[in-house]
Design an enzyme around this catalytic site. Structure first.
Site, PDB file in Angstrom:
ATOM      1  N   ASP A   1      46.834  31.285 -35.176  1.00  0.00           N
ATOM      2  CA  ASP A   1      47.004  32.546 -34.422  1.00  0.00           C
ATOM      3  C   ASP A   1      47.950  33.482 -35.169  1.00  0.00           C
ATOM      4  O   ASP A   1      48.558  33.102 -36.163  1.00  0.00           O
ATOM      5  CB  ASP A   1      47.590  32.238 -33.032  1.00  0.00           C
TER       6      ASP A   1
ATOM      7  N   ASP B   1      50.672  34.707 -33.634  1.00  0.00           N
ATOM      8  CA  ASP B   1      51.841  34.721 -32.753  1.00  0.00           C
ATOM      9  C   ASP B   1      51.709  35.917 -31.783  1.00  0.00           C
ATOM     10  O   ASP B   1      50.654  36.060 -31.162  1.00  0.00           O
ATOM     11  CB  ASP B   1      53.129  34.730 -33.588  1.00  0.00           C
TER      12      ASP B   1
END
Ligand SMILES: CSC[C@H]1O[C@H](OP(=O)(O)O)[C@H](O)[C@@H]1O
Ligand SMILES: Nc1ncnc2[nH]cnc12
Length: 290
Positions: free
Chosen positions: A212, A214
């Site tokens: 991801d 974040d």
């Protein structure tokens, strides 16, 4: 007796290694308690390896609850000299995309509630940690990734892994701060392991698997478990390929590592003055210096 020279720690998403054969599950008790789970000994590319699911095979342990010392001590007691640690991470840089792989060469410590040393209580040691991963082992993992040419995966050699306490993910202000510090990826586990592995004179490298962005990226949703689950699964498949190719390369040549003599100049307390119970507890780490 050495049962495996290579240890594999599987993080979020990587709870087993399908290619292992001749499996044996071992319960290793240590002076620091039980490891996260039974350790699986198995054969991969002709070598015995020891596999441990960091959070347990059912993912029941938070990053702050992990028995880090028991995990590393258990690996040491099986004869492990090299640890490849697979870990899920968030990206702190636009060019580091989900499904990419990073081999960090630095860490920044944002943990605050865990013990990250075997020493204390009558014995003082300060290991050198300027180069916190074994560059030789990291190079073998990097070369394995390059050779595999995995679709959708860009390899980033080097970078800084921010190790936060968790379990909540970061605030946006924190995420932006870590970016301003030059962080490359963020996770919750690897710095603690790397420190303990160095104290145990085990060469250690992280294989960071990006899931991801974040919560800093304006064009991407903030990280949630739901959002990263598909990437975790995809990464687990790729990680197993990388680990197998790495072990294949290690089976031909196990590199020299400065980690293997990390304690040589680290212990300040004269060993004759160390309390006997502590000496016994740490015998596995100290015996070559006693
Ligand atoms: C994917 S949710 C956050 C969780 O994932 C990482 O685990 P690991 O380092 O064991 O792969 C991160 O550190 C958190 O524990
Ligand atoms: N964004 C993130 N922060 C901390 N640990 C993670 N593991 C995977 N993604 C993460």
């Amino acid at each position: 007796m050495t049962q495996a020279k290579i240890g594999i720690i599987g993080g979020s998403g990587l709870y087993q290694m399908e290619a292992l054969t001749d499996l044996e599950e071992v319960l290793v008790e240590t002076p620091f308690g039980s490891p996260s789970d039974l350790i699986i000994l198995g054969t991969l590319e002709g070598m015995r390896v020891a596999f441990l699911a960091r959070h347990g095979r059912d993912h029941k342990l938070l990053p702050s609850e992990l028995p880090y010392r028991a995990n590393i001590y258990a690996m040491k007691s099986l004869g492990v000299e090299y640890i490849i640690s697979a870990s899920a991470v968030g990206s702190l840089k636009a060019e580091v995309k989900p499904l990419d792989m990073v081999i960090p060469d630095q860490f920044l410590d944002r943990t605050r509630s865990r013990i990250s040393t075997f020493f204390g209580d009558g014995i003082v040691a300060h290991i050198a940690f300027g180069h916190p991963v074994c560059n030789q082992l990291a190079a073998v993992v990097g070369d394995a990734i390059s050779a595999l040419n995995l679709p959708e995966v860009t390899l980033h050699r080097g970078g800084t892994y921010i190790c936060m306490e968790g379990p909540a993910f970061s605030t946006q202000a924190e995420s932006n701060l870590y970016r301003s510090w030059g962080g490359t990826v963020i996770g919750m586990t690897n710095l603690t392991e790397a420190k303990l592995a160095r104290e145990a004179e085990i060469a250690y490298t992280t294989l960071a698997l990006v899931t991801d962005y974040d919560c800093w990226h304006p064009d991407h949703d903030h990280v949630t478990v739901d959002l990263v689950i598909d990437n975790l699964k995809h990464n687990a498949v790729n990680a197993q390929k990388v680990i197998q190719e790495t072990v294949k390369r290690l089976s031909k040549n196990l590199p020299e590592s400065e980690a293997h003599s990390a304690l040589k100049y680290a212990i300040l307390t004269p060993l004759a003055k160390v309390p006997q119970p502590r000496k016994q507890q740490l015998e596995l780490l100290l015996k070559k210096y006693l």
